[in-house]
Design a protein around this motif. Structure first.
Motif, PDB file in Angstrom:
ATOM      1  N   PRO A 241      13.128  -2.510   6.355  1.00 18.60           N
ATOM      2  CA  PRO A 241      13.978  -1.457   6.934  1.00 18.60           C
ATOM      3  C   PRO A 241      13.850  -0.108   6.227  1.00 18.60           C
ATOM      4  CG  PRO A 241      15.293  -3.326   6.118  1.00 18.60           C
ATOM      5  CD  PRO A 241      13.881  -3.627   5.793  1.00 18.60           C
ATOM      6  N   THR A 242      14.123   0.953   6.977  1.00 13.41           N
ATOM      7  CA  THR A 242      14.066   2.319   6.429  1.00 13.41           C
ATOM      8  C   THR A 242      15.195   2.540   5.422  1.00 13.41           C
ATOM      9  OG1 THR A 242      13.172   3.090   8.522  1.00 13.41           O
ATOM     10  CG2 THR A 242      14.134   4.767   7.074  1.00 13.41           C
ATOM     11  N   VAL A 243      14.839   3.080   4.265  1.00 11.81           N
ATOM     12  CA  VAL A 243      15.842   3.435   3.256  1.00 11.81           C
ATOM     13  C   VAL A 243      16.193   4.914   3.438  1.00 11.81           C
ATOM     14  CG1 VAL A 243      16.325   3.595   0.779  1.00 11.81           C
ATOM     15  CG2 VAL A 243      14.967   1.687   1.671  1.00 11.81           C
TER      16      VAL A 243
ATOM     17  N   LEU B 267      14.243   8.581   3.425  1.00 16.45           N
ATOM     18  CA  LEU B 267      13.515   8.997   2.223  1.00 16.45           C
ATOM     19  C   LEU B 267      12.041   9.180   2.571  1.00 16.45           C
ATOM     20  CD1 LEU B 267      14.925   6.742  -0.645  1.00 16.45           C
ATOM     21  CD2 LEU B 267      15.769   8.913   0.222  1.00 16.45           C
TER      22      LEU B 267
ATOM     23  N   HIS C 219       9.461   6.555  -4.246  1.00 17.88           N
ATOM     24  CA  HIS C 219      10.910   6.737  -4.167  1.00 17.88           C
ATOM     25  C   HIS C 219      11.526   5.389  -3.810  1.00 17.88           C
ATOM     26  CE1 HIS C 219      10.183   6.663   0.116  1.00 17.88           C
ATOM     27  NE2 HIS C 219       9.463   7.783   0.070  1.00 17.88           N
TER      28      HIS C 219
ATOM     29  N   PRO D  98       0.836  -1.210   0.000  1.00 16.85           N
ATOM     30  CA  PRO D  98       0.000   0.000   0.000  1.00 16.85           C
ATOM     31  C   PRO D  98       0.874   1.265   0.000  1.00 16.85           C
ATOM     32  CG  PRO D  98      -0.644  -1.526   1.761  1.00 16.85           C
ATOM     33  CD  PRO D  98       0.711  -1.950   1.255  1.00 16.85           C
TER      34      PRO D  98
ATOM     35  N   GLY E  76      12.484   4.139  -1.120  1.00 16.96           N
ATOM     36  CA  GLY E  76      11.919   3.508   0.075  1.00 16.96           C
ATOM     37  C   GLY E  76      10.733   2.629  -0.313  1.00 16.96           C
ATOM     38  N   HIS E  77       9.806   3.191  -1.091  1.00 20.94           N
ATOM     39  CA  HIS E  77       8.663   2.407  -1.574  1.00 20.94           C
ATOM     40  C   HIS E  77       9.154   1.216  -2.411  1.00 20.94           C
ATOM     41  CE1 HIS E  77       6.800   6.594  -1.397  1.00 20.94           C
ATOM     42  NE2 HIS E  77       6.009   5.904  -0.591  1.00 20.94           N
TER      43      HIS E  77
ATOM     44  N   LEU F 140      10.130  -1.913  -0.732  1.00 23.93           N
ATOM     45  CA  LEU F 140       8.996  -2.764  -0.317  1.00 23.93           C
ATOM     46  C   LEU F 140       8.520  -3.599  -1.514  1.00 23.93           C
ATOM     47  CD1 LEU F 140       6.713  -0.257   1.689  1.00 23.93           C
ATOM     48  CD2 LEU F 140       8.783  -1.390   2.436  1.00 23.93           C
TER      49      LEU F 140
ATOM     50  N   TYR G 187      -0.207  17.198  -1.151  1.00 21.15           N
ATOM     51  CA  TYR G 187       0.434  15.898  -1.313  1.00 21.15           C
ATOM     52  C   TYR G 187       0.678  15.640  -2.806  1.00 21.15           C
ATOM     53  CZ  TYR G 187       2.088  11.489   0.350  1.00 21.15           C
ATOM     54  OH  TYR G 187       2.918  10.454   0.677  1.00 21.15           O
TER      55      TYR G 187
ATOM     56  N   MET H 222       0.854   5.816  -1.069  1.00 19.29           N
ATOM     57  CA  MET H 222       0.106   6.997  -1.519  1.00 19.29           C
ATOM     58  C   MET H 222       0.791   7.611  -2.740  1.00 19.29           C
ATOM     59  SD  MET H 222      -1.537   8.684   1.841  1.00 19.29           S
ATOM     60  CE  MET H 222      -0.083   9.473   2.479  1.00 19.29           C
TER      61      MET H 222
ATOM     62  N   PHE I 208       5.218  -3.106   4.659  1.00 19.44           N
ATOM     63  CA  PHE I 208       5.198  -1.739   5.201  1.00 19.44           C
ATOM     64  C   PHE I 208       6.603  -1.344   5.640  1.00 19.44           C
ATOM     65  CE2 PHE I 208       0.827  -3.061   5.570  1.00 19.44           C
ATOM     66  CZ  PHE I 208       0.110  -1.910   5.300  1.00 19.44           C
ATOM     67  N   GLY I 209       6.887  -0.040   5.584  1.00 19.73           N
ATOM     68  CA  GLY I 209       8.217   0.458   5.951  1.00 19.73           C
ATOM     69  C   GLY I 209       8.328   0.749   7.440  1.00 19.73           C
TER      70      GLY I 209
ATOM     71  N   LYS J  26      10.059   2.959   8.570  1.00 15.75           N
ATOM     72  CA  LYS J  26      10.147   4.410   8.738  1.00 15.75           C
ATOM     73  C   LYS J  26       8.899   4.891   9.487  1.00 15.75           C
ATOM     74  CE  LYS J  26       9.693   8.680   6.670  1.00 15.75           C
ATOM     75  NZ  LYS J  26       8.338   8.989   6.291  1.00 15.75           N
ATOM     76  N   ASP J  27       7.768   4.235   9.191  1.00 14.51           N
ATOM     77  CA  ASP J  27       6.509   4.536   9.889  1.00 14.51           C
ATOM     78  C   ASP J  27       6.252   3.393  10.875  1.00 14.51           C
ATOM     79  OD1 ASP J  27       5.501   6.942   8.187  1.00 14.51           O
ATOM     80  OD2 ASP J  27       6.132   5.455   6.745  1.00 14.51           O
TER      81      ASP J  27
HETATM   82  P1  AMP Z   1       3.392   6.362   1.938  1.00 11.27           P
HETATM   83  O1  AMP Z   1       3.246   6.423   0.453  1.00 11.27           O
HETATM   84  O2  AMP Z   1       4.162   7.498   2.518  1.00 11.27           O
HETATM   85  O3  AMP Z   1       2.099   6.070   2.645  1.00 11.27           O
HETATM   86  O4  AMP Z   1       4.315   5.100   2.216  1.00 11.27           O
HETATM   87  C1  AMP Z   1       3.981   3.832   1.703  1.00 11.27           C
HETATM   88  C2  AMP Z   1       4.847   2.805   2.363  1.00 11.27           C
HETATM   89  O5  AMP Z   1       6.223   3.084   2.083  1.00 11.27           O
HETATM   90  C3  AMP Z   1       4.702   2.785   3.881  1.00 11.27           C
HETATM   91  O6  AMP Z   1       4.699   1.439   4.334  1.00 11.27           O
HETATM   92  C4  AMP Z   1       5.931   3.516   4.347  1.00 11.27           C
HETATM   93  O7  AMP Z   1       6.366   3.129   5.632  1.00 11.27           O
HETATM   94  C5  AMP Z   1       6.951   3.059   3.297  1.00 11.27           C
HETATM   95  N1  AMP Z   1       8.087   3.978   3.238  1.00 11.27           N
HETATM   96  C6  AMP Z   1       8.053   5.316   3.108  1.00 11.27           C
HETATM   97  N2  AMP Z   1       9.301   5.837   3.190  1.00 11.27           N
HETATM   98  C7  AMP Z   1      10.135   4.782   3.385  1.00 11.27           C
HETATM   99  C8  AMP Z   1      11.544   4.651   3.565  1.00 11.27           C
HETATM  100  N3  AMP Z   1      12.361   5.709   3.542  1.00 11.27           N
HETATM  101  N4  AMP Z   1      12.054   3.415   3.750  1.00 11.27           N
HETATM  102  C9  AMP Z   1      11.239   2.317   3.776  1.00 11.27           C
HETATM  103  N5  AMP Z   1       9.897   2.374   3.607  1.00 11.27           N
HETATM  104  C10 AMP Z   1       9.354   3.582   3.420  1.00 11.27           C
END
Ligand code: AMP
Length: 279
Positions: A174-176, A184, A34, A28, A36-37, A40, A71, A30, A146-147, A149-150
């Motif tokens: 893990p957080t990127v 990120l 980048h 999932p 980070g996404h 996943l 956004y 939004m 899921f990341g 980071k959250d």
């Molecule tokens: P978002 O689009 O911000 O809702 O993020 C979608 C998914 O990407 C969520 O599970 C976030 O935790 C994950 N995510 C966002 N930034 C990062 C990051 N820097 N490293 C790893 N996962 C991330």
């Protein structure tokens, strides 16, 4: 990669996959993708026979209308970024698919939603829990990625999946980070180069504080010093900078059980969050 906009079309496809015994992973997002996404997406492709990436800017998780309006919405370039991966579907529902007229259900998770972002963004995790429950059902996923980071969000969606018997394993990734250490985030796009450079102090401060606590410094004074360091570098206000137990996000005074530092801080009108394990 097929782009699907209706839940009925998605259901038709996943039903076929189920009949042939294939596992389904969902990522999932939004959008404004980048690395980070994409980490996943890569984890999902490695683990699952079929992968669905969802793109929906969920109005119910924004407590600030201006934040929602600002956004970034970049579907075309998101699709290009996903092309190198073995993604089967980019699912892009609109508001009417997700919240049709008469929609009246909110999922609220006690405990792990309290404090941290739950305290500073009222209603945020209700919005997250509600949309994630719907996306897990709509995608019929066995695994959802899921990341970390959250990190609080990971704990919230874990509870949703377990408590509502959604039969979907939540996989934390893990957080990127940028080379500077900055996590990120789609929100980084709103920082100019100088602010982005300054933002690297967030990870540096968390790392130094985690090291200090791991080597025996009293947590309260280490956190005070960390707050001072962020403010001295021109960041602020600080929504929170706290140590919490990893398992259930309870407030703790020491790291006898695995604990993490959590921060949310503003920089040039942009709210940035990060977290780091201690030890
Ligand atoms: P978002 O689009 O911000 O809702 O993020 C979608 C998914 O990407 C969520 O599970 C976030 O935790 C994950 N995510 C966002 N930034 C990062 C990051 N820097 N490293 C790893 N996962 C991330």
């Amino acid at each position: 990669m097929k782009i699907i906009r209706s839940k009925s079309e998605l259901r038709e496809l996943t039903r076929g996959w189920r009949v042939s015994g294939e596992s389904i992973g969902v990522v999932p997002t939004m959008g404004a993708l980048h690395d980070g996404h994409l980490s996943l997406v890569s984890a999902a492709c490695a683990r699952c026979d079929r992968v669905i990436v969802t793109l929906f800017v969920n109005p119910k998780q924004f407590n600030n209308p201006e934040d929602l309006e600002k956004y970034p919405r970049t579907e075309d370039s998101d699709a290009v970024k996903l092309a190198p991966y073995d993604v089967d579907v980019l699912y892009v529902p609109d508001g009417a698919q997700m919240y049709p007229d008469g929609f009246a259900t909110t999922i609220s998770v006690d405990g792990v939603s309290d404090g941290l972002c739950g305290a500073t963004r009222p209603g945020h995790f209700d919005g997250v829990a509600t949309v994630v429950a719907k996306l897990l059902r709509q995608s019929d996923a066995d695994f959802a990625f899921f990341g970390e980071k959250d990190y609080q969000q990971v704990q919230v969606v874990r509870r949703v999946s377990e408590d509502l018997d959604l039969n979907c394993e939540i996989v934390p990734c893990p957080t990127v980070r940028e080379d500077s250490g900055l996590a990120l985030s789609s929100r980084n796009l709103r920082l100019d180069d100088a602010a982005r450079q300054r933002a690297s102090i967030i990870h540096a401060t968390l790392s130094e504080t985690a090291r200090a606590i791991a080597s025996g410094q009293e947590a309260g004074s280490a956190l005070d010093k960390a707050r001072g360091s962020l403010l001295a570098h021109g960041l602020g206000p600080i929504d929170y900078l706290e140590m919490r137990r990893e398992r259930d996000l309870a407030v703790v005074q020491d790291n006898t059980a695995p604990a993490r530092l959590f921060v949310a801080v503003w920089l040039d009108g942009v709210r940035l969050i990060d977290n780091l394990a201690i030890g």
